[in-house]
Every structure is written in structure tokens, then in C-alpha cells.
Design an enzyme around this catalytic site. Structure first.
Site, PDB file in Angstrom:
ATOM      1  N   ILE A   1       6.106  -3.047  -5.102  1.00 46.18           N
ATOM      2  CA  ILE A   1       6.545  -4.341  -4.589  1.00 46.18           C
ATOM      3  C   ILE A   1       5.522  -4.662  -3.502  1.00 46.18           C
ATOM      4  CG2 ILE A   1       8.312  -5.614  -3.331  1.00 46.18           C
ATOM      5  CD1 ILE A   1      10.410  -3.903  -4.724  1.00 46.18           C
ATOM      6  N   PRO A   2       4.653  -5.639  -3.740  1.00 49.38           N
ATOM      7  CA  PRO A   2       3.452  -5.817  -2.913  1.00 49.38           C
ATOM      8  C   PRO A   2       3.693  -6.470  -1.552  1.00 49.38           C
ATOM      9  CG  PRO A   2       3.513  -7.471  -4.625  1.00 49.38           C
ATOM     10  CD  PRO A   2       4.679  -6.558  -4.873  1.00 49.38           C
ATOM     11  N   CYS A   3       4.350  -5.733  -0.657  1.00 46.56           N
ATOM     12  CA  CYS A   3       4.611  -6.238   0.690  1.00 46.56           C
ATOM     13  C   CYS A   3       3.311  -6.463   1.474  1.00 46.56           C
ATOM     14  CB  CYS A   3       5.552  -5.299   1.437  1.00 46.56           C
ATOM     15  SG  CYS A   3       4.988  -3.591   1.532  1.00 46.56           S
ATOM     16  N   HIS A   4       2.238  -5.803   1.062  1.00 47.27           N
ATOM     17  CA  HIS A   4       0.950  -5.979   1.733  1.00 47.27           C
ATOM     18  C   HIS A   4       0.369  -7.376   1.523  1.00 47.27           C
ATOM     19  CE1 HIS A   4      -0.009  -4.622  -2.354  1.00 47.27           C
ATOM     20  NE2 HIS A   4      -1.129  -5.321  -2.226  1.00 47.27           N
TER      21      HIS A   4
END
Length: 179
Positions: free
Chosen positions: A141-144
Site C-alpha cells: 500500500i504505497p504510503c510513500h
């Protein structure tokens, strides 16, 4: 995991885990029989035990090889991220934010206000930031891909240098493997 198991630190749940090398450094992957419940960097069994104090933790690198291989592939190939099973616990709001993060294409970013608006809560910018930070499966889950409204990187649980490398790699502006 059932919501009560999440709330109760993994009570009654067996979690298999392994630490593997990735282009971003040592990566911990932990999974229940339903899917990946934790993907992090620079963590180990003791940090996993703090997160899930009531779970049975088993170091099983071999039995997790398809999941760890998929996660390593996801780090190196964000535009061809494999579908990996996830076992996540969170509030309805957190789950909505995490879904919004999944919709950000590799190579693009959104700011916290855009994420809050995407989940129908435009005044909940801080809550969107908190939900982003609570993401238990980094990269998958690409929180970056979430930055501040002023264009600054904001924070990242695994360090801003790692976030810079991920964003540069995804946008084709840098090598993931360089330091």
C-alpha cells in the site's frame, strides 16, 4: 485477522514471519493464513512481538517464499506490482485511505488534502495523514506516494532517504539500488 484479534494484539492468531534482503534493505514480512499483515523495513521479531504481543510468532522463511518473493518483486517493479493477499486491520476511515493510496499510480504523488478529499472527508487532512502513517504494509500500500501540500516529502516511517529513493525509482529519475 478478525477485528477483535487486531485490537487484542493478535490473540489466537499464528503469524509466520521472515526477514529478507530487498533493494531497500532488510524487509520484514509477516503473514497470517489469510495474507500479509506486516511489511516493514529494519524491523525484526522483537518489533513484531510489540505489534502483536498476543500472537504466536513463527519464523518460517521457507513457507513464506512466494510472499517474500512477491514483495521483493513489488519493491523493484512498482508498475507491475503483483496481487498479494493482505490481512489488514483498521478503522473504516483507515481502510478508505489505504484504498485511495492503492489508486495512486506508480510515479505519481498526492498530498494529504487530496487523499482526505478522495475519501469524502476534505476536512480530515490530519486524520488522512495519521491513517497513511498507520499503514501496516509499506510499499504494497504505497504510503510513500503521499507528500505535503507544499511539495515537501513529509514523513516516512522508514526514513526520508528511503522515501526519496522509492519516489525517484518509480518516476524513472533514479536508481533504487544506489545509496
Amino acid at each position: 485477522m478478525t477485528p477483535s484479534a487486531w485490537i487484542n494484539g493478535g490473540a489466537g492468531v499464528t503469524i509466520d514471519w521472515a526477514v529478507v534482503e530487498s533493494a531497500l534493505g532488510p524487509m520484514l514480512l509477516a503473514a497470517t493464513d489469510k495474507g500479509i499483515c506486516r511489511l516493514s523495513f529494519d524491523e525484526n521479531e522483537s518489533t513484531l512481538k510489540r505489534r502483536f504481543p498476543n500472537a504466536t510468532l513463527l519464523s518460517k522463511a521457507g513457507s513464506l517464499s512466494s510472499l517474500t518473493d512477491g514483495a521483493v518483486f513489488a519493491v523493484q517493479n512498482p508498475r507491475r506490482m503483483p496481487k498479494l493477499p493482505l490481512d489488514l486491520g483498521g478503522t473504516v476511515f483507515q481502510m478508505a485511505v489505504w484504498q485511495a493510496l492503492l489508486e495512486i499510480p506508480a510515479g505519481e504523488t498526492r498530498n494529504y488534502a487530496e487523499i482526505a478529499a478522495a475519501v469524502g472527508k476534505p476536512d480530515a487532512v490530519r486524520a488522512a495523514g495519521s491513517a497513511n502513517g498507520a499503514n501496516p504494509v509499506s510499499v504494497l500500500i504505497p504510503c510513500h506516494r503521499v507528500i505535503r501540500s507544499d511539495g515537501g516529502l513529509g514523513g516516512y516511517a522508514y526514513g526520508l532517504e528511503r522515501k526519496r529513493r522509492l519516489l525517484a525509482w518509480e518516476s524513472g529519475q533514479g536508481g533504487l539500488f544506489s545509496t
